[in-house]
Design a protein around this motif. Structure first.
Motif, mmCIF file in Angstrom:
data_model
loop_
_atom_site.group_PDB
_atom_site.id
_atom_site.type_symbol
_atom_site.label_atom_id
_atom_site.label_comp_id
_atom_site.label_asym_id
_atom_site.label_seq_id
_atom_site.Cartn_x
_atom_site.Cartn_y
_atom_site.Cartn_z
ATOM 1 N N ARG A 85 -15.993 4.030 9.540
ATOM 2 C CA ARG A 85 -16.718 3.305 8.490
ATOM 3 C C ARG A 85 -15.886 3.157 7.213
ATOM 4 N NH1 ARG A 85 -21.694 6.645 7.397
ATOM 5 N NH2 ARG A 85 -20.283 8.339 8.003
ATOM 6 N N VAL A 86 -14.600 2.873 7.375
ATOM 7 C CA VAL A 86 -13.722 2.682 6.221
ATOM 8 C C VAL A 86 -12.897 1.418 6.423
ATOM 9 C CG1 VAL A 86 -13.559 5.157 5.763
ATOM 10 C CG2 VAL A 86 -11.827 4.046 7.182
ATOM 11 N N VAL A 87 -12.392 0.891 5.305
ATOM 12 C CA VAL A 87 -11.487 -0.262 5.313
ATOM 13 C C VAL A 87 -10.129 0.233 4.811
ATOM 14 C CG1 VAL A 87 -11.007 -2.537 4.367
ATOM 15 C CG2 VAL A 87 -13.368 -1.876 4.909
ATOM 16 N N PHE A 88 -9.080 0.022 5.593
ATOM 17 C CA PHE A 88 -7.740 0.445 5.192
ATOM 18 C C PHE A 88 -7.107 -0.636 4.319
ATOM 19 C CE2 PHE A 88 -8.590 3.206 8.668
ATOM 20 C CZ PHE A 88 -7.872 4.366 8.409
ATOM 21 N N GLU A 89 -6.526 -0.182 3.194
ATOM 22 C CA GLU A 89 -5.928 -1.114 2.250
ATOM 23 C C GLU A 89 -4.401 -1.078 2.276
ATOM 24 O OE1 GLU A 89 -7.719 0.258 -1.364
ATOM 25 O OE2 GLU A 89 -9.467 -1.066 -1.140
ATOM 26 N N ASP A 90 -3.834 0.138 2.337
ATOM 27 C CA ASP A 90 -2.373 0.238 2.272
ATOM 28 C C ASP A 90 -1.948 1.643 2.710
ATOM 29 O OD1 ASP A 90 0.231 -0.436 1.860
ATOM 30 O OD2 ASP A 90 0.139 -0.439 -0.329
ATOM 31 N N VAL A 91 -0.698 1.791 3.073
ATOM 32 C CA VAL A 91 -0.092 3.087 3.397
ATOM 33 C C VAL A 91 1.195 3.199 2.596
ATOM 34 C CG1 VAL A 91 0.849 4.572 5.188
ATOM 35 C CG2 VAL A 91 -1.071 3.068 5.714
ATOM 36 N N MET A 92 1.353 4.287 1.848
ATOM 37 C CA MET A 92 2.507 4.467 0.977
ATOM 38 C C MET A 92 3.122 5.840 1.204
ATOM 39 S SD MET A 92 0.420 3.173 -2.364
ATOM 40 C CE MET A 92 -1.009 4.101 -1.782
ATOM 41 N N VAL A 93 4.386 5.974 0.786
ATOM 42 C CA VAL A 93 5.060 7.270 0.788
ATOM 43 C C VAL A 93 5.299 7.655 -0.665
ATOM 44 C CG1 VAL A 93 7.091 8.575 1.479
ATOM 45 C CG2 VAL A 93 6.159 6.829 3.014
ATOM 46 N N ASP A 94 4.723 8.806 -1.065
ATOM 47 C CA ASP A 94 4.817 9.235 -2.456
ATOM 48 C C ASP A 94 6.215 9.780 -2.762
ATOM 49 O OD1 ASP A 94 3.923 9.597 -4.997
ATOM 50 O OD2 ASP A 94 2.225 10.862 -4.465
ATOM 51 N N GLU A 95 6.466 10.057 -4.049
ATOM 52 C CA GLU A 95 7.774 10.557 -4.471
ATOM 53 C C GLU A 95 8.117 11.896 -3.835
ATOM 54 O OE1 GLU A 95 7.726 10.692 -8.678
ATOM 55 O OE2 GLU A 95 7.737 8.495 -8.939
ATOM 56 N N ASP A 96 7.095 12.727 -3.575
ATOM 57 C CA ASP A 96 7.353 14.041 -2.980
ATOM 58 C C ASP A 96 7.437 13.984 -1.454
ATOM 59 O OD1 ASP A 96 4.750 13.507 -2.345
ATOM 60 O OD2 ASP A 96 3.906 15.306 -3.271
ATOM 61 N N GLY A 97 7.374 12.789 -0.877
ATOM 62 C CA GLY A 97 7.492 12.640 0.563
ATOM 63 C C GLY A 97 6.180 12.645 1.318
ATOM 64 N N SER A 98 5.065 12.830 0.639
ATOM 65 C CA SER A 98 3.763 12.830 1.302
ATOM 66 C C SER A 98 3.312 11.400 1.584
ATOM 67 C CB SER A 98 2.729 13.545 0.442
ATOM 68 O OG SER A 98 2.573 12.896 -0.812
ATOM 69 N N VAL A 99 2.493 11.252 2.619
ATOM 70 C CA VAL A 99 1.947 9.955 2.993
ATOM 71 C C VAL A 99 0.607 9.758 2.292
ATOM 72 C CG1 VAL A 99 1.056 8.557 4.889
ATOM 73 C CG2 VAL A 99 3.127 9.910 5.204
ATOM 74 N N VAL A 100 0.412 8.622 1.662
ATOM 75 C CA VAL A 100 -0.835 8.302 0.970
ATOM 76 C C VAL A 100 -1.447 7.075 1.640
ATOM 77 C CG1 VAL A 100 -1.929 7.709 -1.204
ATOM 78 C CG2 VAL A 100 0.072 9.214 -1.185
ATOM 79 N N VAL A 101 -2.655 7.237 2.173
ATOM 80 C CA VAL A 101 -3.355 6.147 2.850
ATOM 81 C C VAL A 101 -4.475 5.654 1.932
ATOM 82 C CG1 VAL A 101 -4.628 5.454 4.912
ATOM 83 C CG2 VAL A 101 -2.828 7.191 5.077
ATOM 84 N N ALA A 102 -4.377 4.436 1.465
ATOM 85 C CA ALA A 102 -5.389 3.866 0.576
ATOM 86 C C ALA A 102 -6.514 3.263 1.416
ATOM 87 C CB ALA A 102 -4.770 2.798 -0.320
#
Length: 267
Positions: A15-32
């Motif tokens: 029940r979610v809508v995916f907007e973007d996937v990014m890699v943060d400065e510390d190397g972690s993955v951020v899923v918007a």
């Protein structure tokens, strides 16, 4: 999109809508992401009118993707609930007032039942105190779905030392499931009486067996509160009493033989 379905499967999201996937400065993955429904109270889940946009975007720690730390990021608007006032709107991936996803907290809770708290904090890469707060949230949610004191038939009552200086908690386990069903600070008749008070008259009548050590602070309360239940004593303490009695008789016989001059018998 295809990447959205992949991350939905990896993170156990619905029940979610995916907007973007990014890699943060510390190397972690951020899923918007954003929830499909943003109009429910975060506490009770009731549909409520919107209030404001809250404090902007927020992150929730998700389960690691292999060895990589992962976060979910989304807007955190607030709604006005008739019962709870102005609160952050509910999101399908996390419990209210938590910075972790539901699947992350569920895994922490499962690990806490299987290994030490320190092992959990190191494996999940979270603080020691955070483990305790997660367990409190998971346990509170579970209690709203079922009462652990229901359907008890065979229970065990004992005390557990948790700190230096004679600090104890009284614990009650269900022998049929092997689960802890009740715990309270203290080790006296009043504490045991509190358990039976929470159990109630009908559920006390359903008890068939109560096991404990030979402490009167337990046995006397059990005899008073549920006289129809069979009281079973811990075999360890029964054997200890028998061994102590044997030692006492042995000393008496030795002293008697020694006083009477029976050196061989004394040996």
């Amino acid at each position: 999109m295809r990447n959205g379905r992949v991350f939905a499967r990896l993170l156990g999201l619905d029940r979610v809508v995916f907007e973007d996937v990014m890699v943060d400065e510390d190397g972690s993955v951020v899923v918007a992401v954003r929830p499909r429904d943003r109009s429910r109270c975060g506490v009770c889940g009731r549909r409520s009118p919107g209030y404001d946009r809250g404090e902007g975007r927020r992150r929730w720690r998700a389960l690691d993707l292999g060895t990589t730390v992962c976060f979910l990021e989304a807007e955190a608007p607030r709604v006005r609930c008739k019962r709870h006032g102005v609160v952050v709107a509910a999101v399908p991936w996390a419990r209210h007032d938590s910075r972790f996803t539901r699947s992350f907290e569920d895994q922490v809770a499962w690990l806490a039942c299987e290994c030490s708290k320190r092992a959990v904090s190191e494996l999940m890469r979270i603080a020691w105190l955070t483990v305790g707060r997660i367990l409190a949230r998971v346990a509170a949610e579970k209690r709203t779905r079922f009462d652990p004191l229901d359907h008890l038939r065979r229970i065990g009552i004992d005390e557990l030392s948790y700190r230096v200086g004679q600090r104890y908690i009284t614990v009650v386990v269900d022998h049929d499931t092997g689960r802890l069903v009740w715990a309270c600070e203290g080790r006296d008749k009043k504490t045991v009486g509190r358990f039976f008070a929470e159990l109630g008259k009908e559920r006390k009548a359903g008890l068939e067996l109560v096991s404990s050590d030979m402490g009167e602070w337990i046995t006397r309360v059990v005899a008073k509160e549920c006289p129809s239940a069979t009281l079973c004593l811990d075999p360890f303490h029964v054997l200890k009493l028998a061994t102590d009695a044997l030692d006492e008789v042995r000393r008496e016989v030795w002293n008697l033989a020694r006083r009477s001059g029976d050196a061989a018998g004394a040996r």
